[in-house]
Design a protein around this motif. Structure first.
Motif, PDB file in Angstrom:
ATOM      1  N   ASN A   1       0.804  -1.229   0.000  1.00  0.00           N
ATOM      2  CA  ASN A   1       0.000   0.000   0.000  1.00  0.00           C
ATOM      3  C   ASN A   1       0.837   1.279   0.000  1.00  0.00           C
ATOM      4  OD1 ASN A   1      -2.662  -1.321   0.240  1.00  0.00           O
ATOM      5  ND2 ASN A   1      -1.899  -1.919   2.252  1.00  0.00           N
ATOM      6  N   LYS A   2       2.116   1.153  -0.304  1.00  0.00           N
ATOM      7  CA  LYS A   2       2.962   2.339  -0.370  1.00  0.00           C
ATOM      8  C   LYS A   2       2.826   2.984  -1.750  1.00  0.00           C
ATOM      9  CE  LYS A   2       7.680   3.991   0.401  1.00  0.00           C
ATOM     10  NZ  LYS A   2       9.078   3.616   0.727  1.00  0.00           N
ATOM     11  N   VAL A   3       2.570   4.284  -1.738  1.00  0.00           N
ATOM     12  CA  VAL A   3       2.345   5.014  -2.986  1.00  0.00           C
ATOM     13  C   VAL A   3       3.440   6.058  -3.160  1.00  0.00           C
ATOM     14  CG1 VAL A   3       0.749   6.454  -4.307  1.00  0.00           C
ATOM     15  CG2 VAL A   3      -0.142   4.695  -2.748  1.00  0.00           C
ATOM     16  N   ASN A   4       4.048   6.091  -4.332  1.00  0.00           N
ATOM     17  CA  ASN A   4       5.024   7.120  -4.692  1.00  0.00           C
ATOM     18  C   ASN A   4       4.666   7.667  -6.069  1.00  0.00           C
ATOM     19  OD1 ASN A   4       6.988   7.085  -2.484  1.00  0.00           O
ATOM     20  ND2 ASN A   4       7.432   5.001  -3.145  1.00  0.00           N
ATOM     21  N   PHE A   5       5.165   8.842  -6.352  1.00  0.00           N
ATOM     22  CA  PHE A   5       4.961   9.371  -7.696  1.00  0.00           C
ATOM     23  C   PHE A   5       6.157  10.221  -8.100  1.00  0.00           C
ATOM     24  CE2 PHE A   5       3.510  12.891  -5.143  1.00  0.00           C
ATOM     25  CZ  PHE A   5       3.844  14.028  -5.873  1.00  0.00           C
ATOM     26  N   LYS A   6       6.336  10.336  -9.407  1.00  0.00           N
ATOM     27  CA  LYS A   6       7.367  11.202  -9.972  1.00  0.00           C
ATOM     28  C   LYS A   6       6.740  12.028 -11.087  1.00  0.00           C
ATOM     29  CE  LYS A   6      11.381   8.261  -8.965  1.00  0.00           C
ATOM     30  NZ  LYS A   6      12.567   7.565  -9.534  1.00  0.00           N
ATOM     31  N   LEU A   7       7.238  13.231 -11.220  1.00  0.00           N
ATOM     32  CA  LEU A   7       6.746  14.134 -12.251  1.00  0.00           C
ATOM     33  C   LEU A   7       7.906  14.501 -13.168  1.00  0.00           C
ATOM     34  CD1 LEU A   7       4.177  15.705 -13.146  1.00  0.00           C
ATOM     35  CD2 LEU A   7       5.047  17.638 -11.824  1.00  0.00           C
ATOM     36  N   PHE A   8       7.691  14.361 -14.481  1.00  0.00           N
ATOM     37  CA  PHE A   8       8.749  14.623 -15.463  1.00  0.00           C
ATOM     38  C   PHE A   8       8.308  15.704 -16.450  1.00  0.00           C
ATOM     39  CE2 PHE A   8       9.384  10.268 -14.076  1.00  0.00           C
ATOM     40  CZ  PHE A   8      10.754  10.197 -13.887  1.00  0.00           C
ATOM     41  N   GLU A   9       9.247  16.581 -16.792  1.00  0.00           N
ATOM     42  CA  GLU A   9       9.000  17.511 -17.887  1.00  0.00           C
ATOM     43  C   GLU A   9       9.135  16.739 -19.197  1.00  0.00           C
ATOM     44  OE1 GLU A   9      10.690  21.520 -17.675  1.00  0.00           O
ATOM     45  OE2 GLU A   9      11.700  20.853 -15.843  1.00  0.00           O
ATOM     46  N   LYS A  10       8.141  16.855 -20.047  1.00  0.00           N
ATOM     47  CA  LYS A  10       8.159  16.067 -21.280  1.00  0.00           C
ATOM     48  C   LYS A  10       9.281  16.509 -22.231  1.00  0.00           C
ATOM     49  CE  LYS A  10       3.543  14.121 -21.732  1.00  0.00           C
ATOM     50  NZ  LYS A  10       2.374  13.975 -22.623  1.00  0.00           N
TER      51      LYS A  10
ATOM     52  N   ASP B   1      11.329  17.611  -9.357  1.00  0.00           N
ATOM     53  CA  ASP B   1      11.173  17.148  -7.982  1.00  0.00           C
ATOM     54  C   ASP B   1      10.737  18.231  -7.005  1.00  0.00           C
ATOM     55  OD1 ASP B   1      13.530  18.550  -7.940  1.00  0.00           O
ATOM     56  OD2 ASP B   1      14.798  16.830  -7.441  1.00  0.00           O
ATOM     57  N   LEU B   2      10.523  19.456  -7.476  1.00  0.00           N
ATOM     58  CA  LEU B   2      10.050  20.510  -6.583  1.00  0.00           C
ATOM     59  C   LEU B   2       8.653  20.216  -6.030  1.00  0.00           C
ATOM     60  CD1 LEU B   2      11.217  23.879  -8.219  1.00  0.00           C
ATOM     61  CD2 LEU B   2      11.970  22.870  -6.065  1.00  0.00           C
ATOM     62  N   VAL B   3       7.919  19.352  -6.713  1.00  0.00           N
ATOM     63  CA  VAL B   3       6.582  19.016  -6.190  1.00  0.00           C
ATOM     64  C   VAL B   3       6.680  18.250  -4.879  1.00  0.00           C
ATOM     65  CG1 VAL B   3       5.365  19.059  -8.394  1.00  0.00           C
ATOM     66  CG2 VAL B   3       6.508  16.948  -7.653  1.00  0.00           C
ATOM     67  N   HIS B   4       7.855  17.722  -4.564  1.00  0.00           N
ATOM     68  CA  HIS B   4       8.055  16.996  -3.316  1.00  0.00           C
ATOM     69  C   HIS B   4       8.673  17.872  -2.225  1.00  0.00           C
ATOM     70  CE1 HIS B   4       7.031  13.123  -5.067  1.00  0.00           C
ATOM     71  NE2 HIS B   4       7.803  13.419  -6.105  1.00  0.00           N
ATOM     72  N   VAL B   5       8.967  19.124  -2.561  1.00  0.00           N
ATOM     73  CA  VAL B   5       9.591  20.030  -1.601  1.00  0.00           C
ATOM     74  C   VAL B   5       8.493  20.807  -0.882  1.00  0.00           C
ATOM     75  CG1 VAL B   5      11.177  21.964  -1.273  1.00  0.00           C
ATOM     76  CG2 VAL B   5      11.665  20.203  -3.007  1.00  0.00           C
ATOM     77  N   LYS B   6       8.399  20.622   0.422  1.00  0.00           N
ATOM     78  CA  LYS B   6       7.302  21.190   1.208  1.00  0.00           C
ATOM     79  C   LYS B   6       7.248  22.704   1.109  1.00  0.00           C
ATOM     80  CE  LYS B   6       5.291  21.111   5.854  1.00  0.00           C
ATOM     81  NZ  LYS B   6       5.429  20.591   7.242  1.00  0.00           N
ATOM     82  N   ASN B   7       8.389  23.356   1.157  1.00  0.00           N
ATOM     83  CA  ASN B   7       8.419  24.815   1.184  1.00  0.00           C
ATOM     84  C   ASN B   7       8.440  25.455  -0.202  1.00  0.00           C
ATOM     85  OD1 ASN B   7       8.450  24.854   4.015  1.00  0.00           O
ATOM     86  ND2 ASN B   7      10.681  24.622   4.065  1.00  0.00           N
ATOM     87  N   ALA B   8       8.380  24.654  -1.234  1.00  0.00           N
ATOM     88  CA  ALA B   8       8.305  25.204  -2.592  1.00  0.00           C
ATOM     89  C   ALA B   8       6.859  25.592  -2.863  1.00  0.00           C
ATOM     90  CB  ALA B   8       8.795  24.176  -3.608  1.00  0.00           C
ATOM     91  N   ASN B   9       6.570  26.908  -2.893  1.00  0.00           N
ATOM     92  CA  ASN B   9       5.175  27.336  -2.951  1.00  0.00           C
ATOM     93  C   ASN B   9       4.931  28.490  -3.915  1.00  0.00           C
ATOM     94  OD1 ASN B   9       6.435  29.327  -1.497  1.00  0.00           O
ATOM     95  ND2 ASN B   9       5.499  28.769   0.463  1.00  0.00           N
TER      96      ASN B   9
ATOM     97  N   ASN C   1       0.665  25.157  -8.578  1.00  0.00           N
ATOM     98  CA  ASN C   1      -0.313  24.660  -9.542  1.00  0.00           C
ATOM     99  C   ASN C   1      -0.032  23.210  -9.897  1.00  0.00           C
ATOM    100  OD1 ASN C   1      -2.487  24.709 -11.265  1.00  0.00           O
ATOM    101  ND2 ASN C   1      -1.406  25.755 -12.926  1.00  0.00           N
ATOM    102  N   LEU C   2       1.236  22.873 -10.061  1.00  0.00           N
ATOM    103  CA  LEU C   2       1.601  21.489 -10.353  1.00  0.00           C
ATOM    104  C   LEU C   2       1.274  20.570  -9.170  1.00  0.00           C
ATOM    105  CD1 LEU C   2       4.993  21.888 -12.249  1.00  0.00           C
ATOM    106  CD2 LEU C   2       2.859  20.981 -13.164  1.00  0.00           C
ATOM    107  N   LYS C   3       1.556  21.040  -7.958  1.00  0.00           N
ATOM    108  CA  LYS C   3       1.207  20.251  -6.767  1.00  0.00           C
ATOM    109  C   LYS C   3      -0.294  19.995  -6.715  1.00  0.00           C
ATOM    110  CE  LYS C   3       4.945  21.568  -3.582  1.00  0.00           C
ATOM    111  NZ  LYS C   3       5.271  22.210  -2.298  1.00  0.00           N
ATOM    112  N   LYS C   4      -1.073  21.012  -7.039  1.00  0.00           N
ATOM    113  CA  LYS C   4      -2.528  20.880  -7.024  1.00  0.00           C
ATOM    114  C   LYS C   4      -2.993  19.834  -8.041  1.00  0.00           C
ATOM    115  CE  LYS C   4      -6.747  23.664  -7.553  1.00  0.00           C
ATOM    116  NZ  LYS C   4      -7.304  23.021  -8.765  1.00  0.00           N
ATOM    117  N   LEU C   5      -2.431  19.868  -9.236  1.00  0.00           N
ATOM    118  CA  LEU C   5      -2.815  18.903 -10.265  1.00  0.00           C
ATOM    119  C   LEU C   5      -2.421  17.476  -9.866  1.00  0.00           C
ATOM    120  CD1 LEU C   5      -1.797  20.936 -13.446  1.00  0.00           C
ATOM    121  CD2 LEU C   5      -4.123  20.430 -12.665  1.00  0.00           C
ATOM    122  N   CYS C   6      -1.232  17.332  -9.269  1.00  0.00           N
ATOM    123  CA  CYS C   6      -0.798  16.009  -8.802  1.00  0.00           C
ATOM    124  C   CYS C   6      -1.729  15.505  -7.699  1.00  0.00           C
ATOM    125  CB  CYS C   6       0.633  16.070  -8.291  1.00  0.00           C
ATOM    126  SG  CYS C   6       1.878  16.310  -9.574  1.00  0.00           S
ATOM    127  N   SER C   7      -2.079  16.391  -6.776  1.00  0.00           N
ATOM    128  CA  SER C   7      -2.971  16.003  -5.676  1.00  0.00           C
ATOM    129  C   SER C   7      -4.329  15.569  -6.196  1.00  0.00           C
ATOM    130  CB  SER C   7      -3.136  17.168  -4.694  1.00  0.00           C
ATOM    131  OG  SER C   7      -1.956  17.417  -3.987  1.00  0.00           O
TER     132      SER C   7
END
Length: 221
Positions: A50-59, A66-74, A80-86
């Motif tokens: 039940n462990k879930v991970n994800f990665k986001l790549f620029e096409k 990897d900034l989507v995984h950085v808590k203080n990157a806002n 907007n990318l974090k919102k779409l991933c969520s």
């Protein structure tokens, strides 16, 4: 809601994952989709634990963003990318995972027993305590059982262990006798004269617990 919270109390449903579009290989489920006007590729990985991970790549560059995984990157762009991933992860959580409030097998067994015998399911009444549930007689709404996940120090243990417990009713004289025995403890959250606690760790067999539940149910009929 954080990425981790999206899958809290959730367990995978393999069939639903496949139906959604996940591919199973090497003991992992993988899924990919485009987001942000087709400029980014989201890869989601789910293992059998039940462990879930994800990665986001620029096409364009095929580099991981990897900034989507950085808590203080806002900043606006990364937010907007974090919102779409969520949003996509929440969709996967809702469509491909089943809710599992309690993890203990014995807890699941007694919940199933009360459902099959009395057609009664757990009621979750406290938003602040999502792992506290109540079982009520359908005819009069009287409680006859509670299941909770607590720190055992709350019922007198010196150890700070977390366990799932069952709190049920009996006649006062029977309650007094029970808590003098092994594996029976004073009631948590309820009147200690009429209720008592057992720990759902197989210290008592399922059949013993079923009989105790039946006794409690009879008292509120």
């Amino acid at each position: 809601m954080s990425f981790n919270e999206i899958f809290t109390n959730k367990v995978i449903n393999k069939n639903k994952l496949i139906e959604f579009g996940f591919v199973f290989s090497n003991n992992n489920f993988t899924y990919e989709c485009s987001i942000f006007n087709d400029n980014f590729l989201l890869n989601v990985f789910v293992d059998l634990n039940n462990k879930v991970n994800f990665k986001l790549f620029e096409k364009d560059t095929k580099e991981e963003y990897d900034l989507v995984h950085v808590k203080n990157a806002n900043g606006d762009f990364v937010s907007n990318l974090k919102k779409l991933c969520s949003e996509k992860l929440l969709e996967i959580s809702n469509k491909c995972f089943d809710i599992e409030i309690y993890s203990n097998i014995q807890t699941k067994n007694i919940i199933e027993y009360m459902d099959q015998k009395y057609s009664i399911k757990p009621n979750f009444l406290w938003e602040k305590h999502p792992k506290y549930s109540v079982f009520k007689n359908k005819k009069n709404d009287k409680w006859f059982a509670l299941i909770m996940e607590i720190n055992l120090s709350k019922i007198g243990f010196k150890e700070n262990e977390i366990e799932e417990i069952l709190v049920i009713k009996d006649l006062p004289e029977n309650v007094a006798n029970k808590i003098e025995q092994n594996n029976y403890y004073p009631a948590y959250h309820m009147n200690k004269s009429n209720w008592y606690t057992v720990i759902l760790n197989n210290s008592l067999s399922n059949n013993v617990l079923y009989n105790l539940i039946d006794t409690s149910y009879e008292l509120v009929k």
